[in-house]
Enzyme design. Sequence first.
Site, short mmCIF file in Angstrom:
data_model
loop_
_atom_site.label_atom_id
_atom_site.label_comp_id
_atom_site.label_asym_id
_atom_site.label_seq_id
_atom_site.Cartn_x
_atom_site.Cartn_y
_atom_site.Cartn_z
N ASP A 173 3.03 4.34 -11.30
CA ASP A 173 3.74 5.55 -10.96
C ASP A 173 4.76 4.67 -10.04
O ASP A 173 6.05 4.45 -10.06
CB ASP A 173 3.34 6.57 -10.32
N ASP B 281 -5.95 4.74 0.10
CA ASP B 281 -6.19 5.30 -0.79
C ASP B 281 -7.27 5.33 -1.43
O ASP B 281 -8.63 6.28 -1.12
CB ASP B 281 -5.85 6.16 -2.08
#
Length: 679
Positions: free
Chosen positions: A68, A480
């Site tokens: 992405d 993350d």
Amino acid sequence: MRRSHLGAVVSALLVAAAVVATPFTAAGAPAAAAESYTWKNVRIDGGGFVPGIVFNPTEKDLIYARTDIGGMYRWEQARQSWTPLLDWVGADRWGWNGVVSVATDPVQTNRVYAAVGMYTTGWDPDNGAILRSADRGATWQATELPFKNGGNMPGRGMGERLAVDPNRNSILYYGAEGGNGLWRSTDFGATWAKVTNFPNVGNYRADPSDPNGYNGQNQGLTWVSFDRSTGTAGTATQTVYVGVADKENPVYRSTNGGASWERIAGQPTGYLAHKGVVDPVGGFLYIATSDTGGPYDGGKGDVWRFDRATGAWTRISPVPSTSTDAYFGYSGLTIDRQRPNTLMVATQTSWWPDAIFWRSTDGGATWTRIWEFTSYPNRSKRYTMDVSSVPWLTFGSNPAPPEEAPKLGWMNESVEIDPHDSNRFLYGTGATIYGSTDLTRWDAGDQFTIRPMVKGLEETAVLDLVSPPSGAPLISALGDIGGFRHTDLDAVPPMMFTQPNFTSTTSLDYAETKPAVLVGPATSPTRTAPTTATSRSPLTAGRPGSRAPSRPASTAAARSPRRPTAAGSSGRRATPASGWCTRSGSAPRGPRRRASRPTRPSSPTGSTRTSSTPSPAACSTSAPTAGRASPPRPPPACPPPATSSSRRCPAGRASCGWPARAGCGAPPTPGPPSPGWRR
């Protein structure tokens, strides 16, 4: 003391008018000023969402993967690793690291195409483009589009939106987002024109009221599939199917090579078709549907088969949406091209206790499931998992049954059986690519083995790096997945930071006179207010079981040999900031990078690369980030299912902070995008 970040990225220029552009050519390794450095990736292996994997249907072992925000990759069978194809993308076109679709040519197999662009909002100032290559991605030309593409937008796991006509390969179709409709090229992707007679541009928006616009975009057209059997070599395929993000009109068809289009009569409504897969041998179209565009949520859906000859639609869902056991939508639909009656499909999202895959060998009449509850919380499994090559995929977790670490995955939008080998399949998750080479053991009732197949695909959002003069040569601050202590730059580190446990580490520094003392702010999955902690030595990986599972996230980045720093990130609400610090409590030098919405970075997103020269290496960016890397689990207080065999959402889940409206295992309702948390 901070080491300086490394220099500028070579820019790529493209001049375009409307949709007919002066070709822009880029080599896989752009020309650069002479330097004494040789660059390599610091190995992490994965780390972010892989929404698409594409096998070439006619050449064995020719496989592409899209990410992405981390670019695009090609599989190298001899090395069992992935080669990055978009490292040439520079700061002036940073959004082209978002890849919303990939198409590989089944006739001239050296040809490959990519639809690129990061956001359809103003966060990405540039329009999208269709990239084309005649040498498997070694060099590229580009045609800029008159609208934006959203490789990191909601619905990016649906697809593939870009497709090559298998009979006349000069023809391509692209189903655009944002209400921009269907586009066609008749010259191998050099020029594009809108198909003005296509009747529906889509209308589904995840959240029309989203003030940031991220969830408010029209997800547009979702996939294009050709029925190869309706054409002959050199002539246009006559039957073309197109998925539309419209719950009342999800599938359209042309039966005359695109001269006209129609909504297919009798089609199922109420859901979005994430995948549309054609079986030209049997004359079927299979679709997998969900009630949202994903990739994070989705609580209902079905699998359907359309018979081209009779026009009949048949629901073949393993668990139909009408069942009380249904708490998930479907995606990850694939056909075994060697055995066209053999299908697989996955839950589009099933956070708890894990993803579910099903397999049918009779065209969907009956299904077997990859795992079953025996007596709760125990499960029987048709698979084993071996993550020894990427051990951090356990996230340092030791969950209570029925959960396990590592998980099968989450956000399983792309599940693909190798069209040349029934034993091999690959699938993307929010953190890696998994796969197997003995898949057909499933049919014999034996266990098959799933392993990471992600070497060379480096997809982390690098927020900061330090290289202290002693100890580990590199310590990374990542979005993350916290970060790693890299003792061997050519080996995958065994575990991310787990003591303390961070979602994203946003900056790093060390004491000049005591380099074992480090400081850095971070976002935490558990803290409700900013905190600090002390560290007398570089952060170390925690022991198994020491890491509390964080909210789901993924990291992604594209690679470039020389990178400036950049600010900005994307996605969903960050968890409250926490930090770790020196004994004296000195504040970190780096910015906390918290904002109301993402900002454009000054460079493309970046993975970690180091130089082979003796001088310390440090190159990093913060990045618009995407997807979800680390898996969530329900809070421990949530009660188990009422019965040992139940697949339903445990009673009381909503009271544990998991909203009932989103179904079992759905993540908490997110807020507006901000750095450090990607949605």
